[in-house]
Design a protein around this motif. Structure first.
Motif, mmCIF file in Angstrom:
data_model
loop_
_atom_site.group_PDB
_atom_site.id
_atom_site.type_symbol
_atom_site.label_atom_id
_atom_site.label_comp_id
_atom_site.label_asym_id
_atom_site.label_seq_id
_atom_site.Cartn_x
_atom_site.Cartn_y
_atom_site.Cartn_z
ATOM 1 N N ARG A 1 -5.820 9.559 8.480
ATOM 2 C CA ARG A 1 -5.688 8.144 8.456
ATOM 3 C C ARG A 1 -5.639 7.548 10.110
ATOM 4 N N ARG B 1 0.951 -1.085 -0.081
ATOM 5 C CA ARG B 1 0.039 0.041 -0.063
ATOM 6 C C ARG B 1 0.785 1.398 0.094
ATOM 7 N N ALA B 2 0.705 2.114 -1.073
ATOM 8 C CA ALA B 2 1.432 3.497 -1.040
ATOM 9 C C ALA B 2 0.444 4.289 -0.173
ATOM 10 N N THR B 3 1.152 5.306 0.346
ATOM 11 C CA THR B 3 0.183 6.026 1.052
ATOM 12 C C THR B 3 -0.037 7.634 0.192
ATOM 13 N N THR B 4 -0.902 8.164 0.435
ATOM 14 C CA THR B 4 -1.138 9.456 -0.254
ATOM 15 C C THR B 4 -1.018 10.588 0.593
ATOM 16 N N LEU C 1 -2.424 13.406 0.857
ATOM 17 C CA LEU C 1 -3.576 14.288 1.058
ATOM 18 C C LEU C 1 -4.056 13.973 2.584
#
Lengths: 251, 230, 639
Positions: free
Chosen positions: B107, B97-100, B102
């Protein structure tokens, strides 16, 4: 270039599924991502193995069929790009690429990387339309629509129903998809008549089919290949709030 | 309440979180204003203690207080329900999972929220419950009338290094929570306007910095300043 | 021999549709609920028909191979939809639209059908607007129009470069409304494998559930095919890779005659092929030719970068050859002109198989913002694929297989030669003659789906109200199912070496080379032999992995390739038969001294209708004469 692929393989909806590693050599930079997978499938078939199933059709980013979770990104690392528009130039020799299907309770896996997105149709059936029977329409120019509204409605209407918003959302929420339709119709005079009812029904259906809740994180906005904005969700919320609080009790 | 909360529409729950959250922010501002008076030492902390007394005895404030607790509980329950549903919506997690970037703090709302809740329990048992239900708070007399010397209690606590550190950490977490919460509340209410949203986001940022800063500056001043030796 | 009758209503051209509408039989509302309609294909034509038929009260069972109707390839139509609204006051009218389509089709379409298409076009725009399609508007709030190839008025309605998507989503949402009401039942991820005909009437279909592999029977009082075109015959085309001819071909084999199969449009502005791995070509909307200028260097094999070639060394060949229409000549003309330049050695790019489409002048004149407003998404699409920025360097384009004017023969009621079997949209042959004008397909599909079929289908179903629900236990269903299963088993059993895609690619290459933009007798004959040989090889060396009892995309492709062989041979036969050049069909033997297409009206003014006589037998030709009473037959000139 030579790459390593880690792909989710699952025979059918009932099977358990697992990741399988494939080494793929002689991948050309000129390939699109899906052409790379075609190439992989060719080699798999020639070895007597089962090819990787994935959804795709138009291959120009408009039908919304394709959708892979690539290296942790819905539709891969490029912005405003569907999986089929993604090019191998985004990768380099020696890369390991992990490919997963959309993960959501509402999108069960059918096979390998193919998921069932039919709940989107169900949400549309709940109210994603203007109830204009064929033949009942007035002359098209009889209702002028301010250009700004028409353009804003268009910006909402470009949704391709791919489900990347759901895939990217940490809560697997479908609010960007649902709000795009609610917002499009609420912006047009033709759609105003049913706007409140539409918001109520579509949101109810969305909740029913098992999507998560929006926490305004904005991942959907960053991963939407068509650049839909969170403002649509706000608009949907407005429509919904007025439908629930301001509007008279519906019978 | 639990089961029916599950059945509320997703947006209804968001709206509840938003409204209650905004109310809690207002409470924080009032509480902060009150806290600052503890820095006024004249007359044996008379202003602070009297203000605290007013807050503890005034009928209207008491009614609001009941509402405040109610809201806090609603905020917690709805927040937990939302989170449970959100986890349930993705039974099979992604491997990679890449994190955004924004709205990073969004989160971790449940995590910051849970830690703040733990702080609240400690905080209540240190001050609120002590004053309300026990005789452990020393008394002080102003103009012939007895008051709880909560001011003294506060000063004593804020001279304890460990307490101050815990207190500051709690407020940093609150800052994280508020950073997302404020603008998010507006989005949830549907008040996302291309013209005003950037301003709201800035206000949210300022609030998420100023409130924790305000709250933490008080123990720091007390801890490091000789003037507040007790 | 199969009989056919176009059933064109009596009366003057302008009155035919009104006369017909008031004379067709009606079905009363209570009886409609007893009638089942099977609808295959849910693109714009199918979805519009589903919503209209559902509203009327019929029970519609709709089928598509995609996971949802919203993905049908109508979604990819970019430029626009035509209508004779005359909002621009530029002299447009229903007659002029009719005339442009007839002329654009090189006088190879049926007058009555085309006039009707033009007539309902206005109502279609009203309907789409009411359905919430966000067409482009002017600052006044009124609808905007732009011009398109082959015409001199501005009658094209558009939603940026996504008009097809917006129209389809409008029709799809209407269809979803009927699903919610229980009037339309949606069967997605289904491939139609055969048509079931009972006592001469279409009564059902056999489908394969693409998820489970199950073979299913579905029955109805009539069957509507809205299954699109077969441009994928060339393998590389602007179509979705899943588009295929199989449903139409199954109907053809059961007795539906096929008309003008070799009329297949080559779109002039596609992004050129980049490599051998490529699975499809991407279209750049024709609307770009409104502002873009097409050119090649005046010097053969000029290797300089486009921007380094000075103005006076550029050959704007369309403006040079066709001064009246310039860059807006119809598609067939533009495609051939590009091919002519490239064949002569003036083509640009690595392969020499492309020409420039340049926006330099338009950007200079109107500003980057204006161009971005009109074509922003197309420019982005181009940039994503090629890595070139069209705001700075000219686009490179080349023709690509696109749209099939040919299709199942239908009468004025859109019924094929099998009673109770209808074909609408691109699947039929009706309106576009030998060449379709831009923005004409959305017009035809939505018009037929929303307004024409719902009227004409009643005429047939009125006589069916006494027919009880059709049972799928009928021996014809059994027989059809058995045949389908045998065919699948046969494909699975070959167990050779080459994938279906390999064969498809090879077939596509043969068809592109010999039955594409230019055709000649020798080439076509050669192609016929090559196709037959390839087909033999296919049945010996095909490899389909996995089993038929599960989701198996290779098996789906294999089934489609089988039918591509069938249509390929028929296309070649049709192209051989038509020794004239007309529209998209260019026979090198029939051209004017300056290389323009030469129509031979005296001999070929007919619709070539082909009857299937059995595997390995050549088709039999029938002719529907084309009578032109309302237009003057002219040399189709855009000079």
């Amino acid at each position: 270039m030579n790459i390593t692929l880690e792909i989710w393989r699952q025979k059918d909806a009932k099977s358990k599924g697992k990741f399988v590693i494939y080494k793929l050599n002689d991948v050309s930079e000129e390939m699109s991502f899906l052409e790379m997978l075609d190439f992989l499938n060719n080699t798999l078939i020639s070895k007597g193995e089962s090819p990787v199933a994935f959804d795709h059709d138009c291959r120009e980013g408009i039908c919304g069929s394709c959708g892979l979770y690539i290296n942790g990104w819905a539709h891969g690392p490029a912005h405003l790009t569907t999986t089929c528009e993604l090019r191998m130039t985004k990768f380099k020799d020696g890369d390991k690429i992990t490919i997963e299907p959309w993960r959501s309770k509402a999108f069960p896996v059918i096979k390998d990387l193919i998921v069932d997105r039919s709940v989107f149709d169900k949400i549309m059936q709940a109210g994603g339309f203007i109830s204009a029977n064929s033949g009942a329409a007035p002359e098209a120019n009889s209702i002028p629509i301010p250009k700004d509204n028409a353009d804003a409605a268009f910006d909402a209407a470009v949704c391709i129903g791919c489900g990347a918003c759901v895939a990217a959302c940490k809560n697997s929420s479908a609010m960007l998809f649902v709000s795009a339709k609610i917002s499009q119709f609420a912006l047009l005079p033709q759609g105003k008549t049913e706007a409140k009812e539409r918001a109520r029904k579509m949101v109810a259906k969305m909740d029913e089919v098992g999507f998560g809740n929006c926490t305004n994180t904005g991942s959907c906005e960053t991963r939407c290949p068509k650049g839909l904005k969170l403002t649509h969700i706000a608009k949907m919320n407005r429509e919904f709030i007025t439908a629930k609080i301001v509007a008279e009790k519906s019978t | 309440m639990g089961n029916s909360t599950f059945h509320l529409a997703s947006i209804t729950k968001k709206v509840i979180m938003a409204l209650v959250g905004l109310f809690l922010v207002m409470f924080l501002l009032v509480h902060l204003g009150l806290n600052f008076t503890v820095l006024i030492l004249e007359g044996d902390r008379e202003i602070f203690n009297k203000a605290a007394h007013f807050m503890g005895t005034n009928l209207i404030v008491k009614i609001v207080e009941v509402g405040l607790f109610g809201f806090l509980i609603v905020h917690i329950i709805v927040g937990i329900v939302l989170q449970l549903q959100n986890w349930g919506a993705r039974p099979k997690r992604y491997k990679k999972r890449a994190t955004t970037q924004l709205s990073f703090f969004s989160r971790y709302m449940i995590h910051t929220g849970a830690l703040i809740f733990i702080f609240l329990i400690i905080h209540f048992s240190d001050f609120y419950f002590k004053a309300k239900f026990t005789d452990l708070v020393p008394l002080i007399t102003y103009d012939g009338k007895e008051y709880h010397d909560l001011g003294l209690l506060t000063l004593q606590k804020f001279k304890m290094g460990g307490f101050v550190i815990g207190y500051i950490i709690a407020f940093i977490l609150l800052g994280f929570h508020l950073n997302h919460a404020f603008q998010s509340a507006f989005q949830s209410m549907g008040w996302n306007h291309s013209r005003y949203m950037p301003f709201i986001k800035k206000v949210g940022l300022v609030i998420s910095i100023l409130i924790p800063l305000g709250f933490t500056i008080i123990p720091l001043v007390i801890y490091f300043s000789e003037a507040y030796s007790v | 021999m199969i009989k056919f009758d176009a059933k064109i209503p009596e009366g003057p051209l302008t009155e035919k549709w009104s006369i017909h509408k008031r004379s067709v039989k009606l079905v009363n509302p209570a009886n409609k609920t007893k009638l089942d309609i099977i609808l295959v294909g849910t693109g714009l034509a199918g979805a519009a028909a589903a919503s209209s038929l559902g509203e009327l009260g019929y029970n519609v069972k709709a089928f598509c191979f995609q996971d949802t109707p919203r993905r049908a390839h109508s979604v990819a139509a970019q430029g626009g939809i035509n209508a004779a609204k005359n909002y621009r006051n530029d002299g447009d009218s229903v007659y002029r639209l009719f005339y442009d389509v007839i002329k654009g089709g090189d006088f190879r379409a049926r007058e009555a059908n085309v006039y009707r298409a033009a007539e309902v076009s206005n109502q279609t725009i009203d309907q789409l607007v009411a359905a919430g399609v966000p067409f482009a508007r002017e600052y006044s709030g009124y609808l905007d129009n732009r011009s398109f190839g082959g015409v001199q008025v501005s009658r094209t309605f558009y939603a940026k470069g996504q008009t097809g998507q917006q129209c389809l989503l409008g029709a799809y949402s209407g269809m979803m409304r009927q699903v919610a009401k229980g009037k339309v039942t949606m069967y997605s991820r289904r491939d139609m494998l055969d048509l079931v005909v009972i006592d001469g009437k279409a009564r059902g279909i056999i489908t394969r559930n693409l998820v489970t592999g199950e073979i299913e029977r579905h029955a109805g009082h009539c069957v509507v095919l809205a299954t699109g075109g077969y441009g994928t015959i060339y393998y590389l085309s602007t179509l979705a890779v899943g588009s295929n001819v199989s449903a139409a071909w199954a109907a053809h084999k059961k007795g539906a005659l096929f008309a003008n199969p070799s009329f297949i449009q080559i779109h002039p502005t596609s992004i050129p092929q980049l490599n051998d791995y490529q699975a499809k070509l991407t279209l750049m909307s024709e609307s770009l030719r409104n502002d873009g200028r097409i050119w090649v260097p005046k010097k053969k094999g000029d290797a300089r970068a486009a921007n380094d070639i000075p103005e006076d060394e550029r050959d704007y060949y369309l403006e040079r050859r066709y001064p009246a229409f310039g860059n807006l000549v119809p598609r067939d003309v533009a495609s051939r002109a590009a091919k002519e330049r490239c064949d002569a050695g003036y083509g640009v790019g690595k392969t020499g198989l492309s020409v420039y489409l340049d926006f330099k002048d338009a950007i200079k004149k109107q500003g980057k913002k204006a161009i971005e407003n009109k074509y922003g998404n197309l420019f982005e699409l181009y940039y994503k694929i090629t890595g070139d920025n069209p705001y700075e360097v000219p686009m490179r384009i080349y023709p690509a297989g696109h749209y099939t004017m040919g299709g199942l023969w239908v009468d004025y009621n859109l019924m094929t030669t099998i009673e109770g079997l209808y074909a609408i949209g691109e699947a039929n042959f009706s309106d576009h003659g030998a060449n379709r004008l831009g923005a004409g397909s959305l017009m035809q599909c939505s018009g037929e789906g929303y307004f024409i079929l719902p009227v004409t289908i009643g005429d047939y179903l009125a006589d069916e109200i006494k027919t009880p629900r059709i049972s799928t236990d009928h021996p014809e269903f059994e027989k059809a199912e058995k045949e389908v299963k045998e065919k699948i088993d046969k494909l699975m059993a070959i167990n050779g070496k080459q994938t279906p895609t390999t064969f498809h690619k090879r077939l596509g290459k043969i068809m592109w080379d010999y039955c594409g933009m230019a055709r000649n007798e020798k080439g076509l004959q050669k192609a016929m032999i090559m196709v037959q040989e390839l087909e033999e090889e296919f049945w010996k060396d095909l490899k389909v992995s996995d089993s038929a009892k599960e989701l198996n995309q290779e098996l789906e492709k294999a089934g489609h390739v089988v039918d591509f062989f069938g249509i390929a041979k028929l296309m070649i036969q049709d192209a051989l038969n038509r020794k004239e050049s007309c529209g998209a069909h260019f026979r090198e033997e029939s051209q004017t001294p300056d290389g323009e297409a030469k129509r031979i009206h005296s001999e070929y003014s007919y619709v070539a209708i082909w009857e299937y006589l059995g595997e390995d037998k050549p088709h039999t030709l029938h002719k529907e004469p084309l009578v032109f009473e309302n237009v003057e037959l002219k040399e189709r000139s855009y000079k």
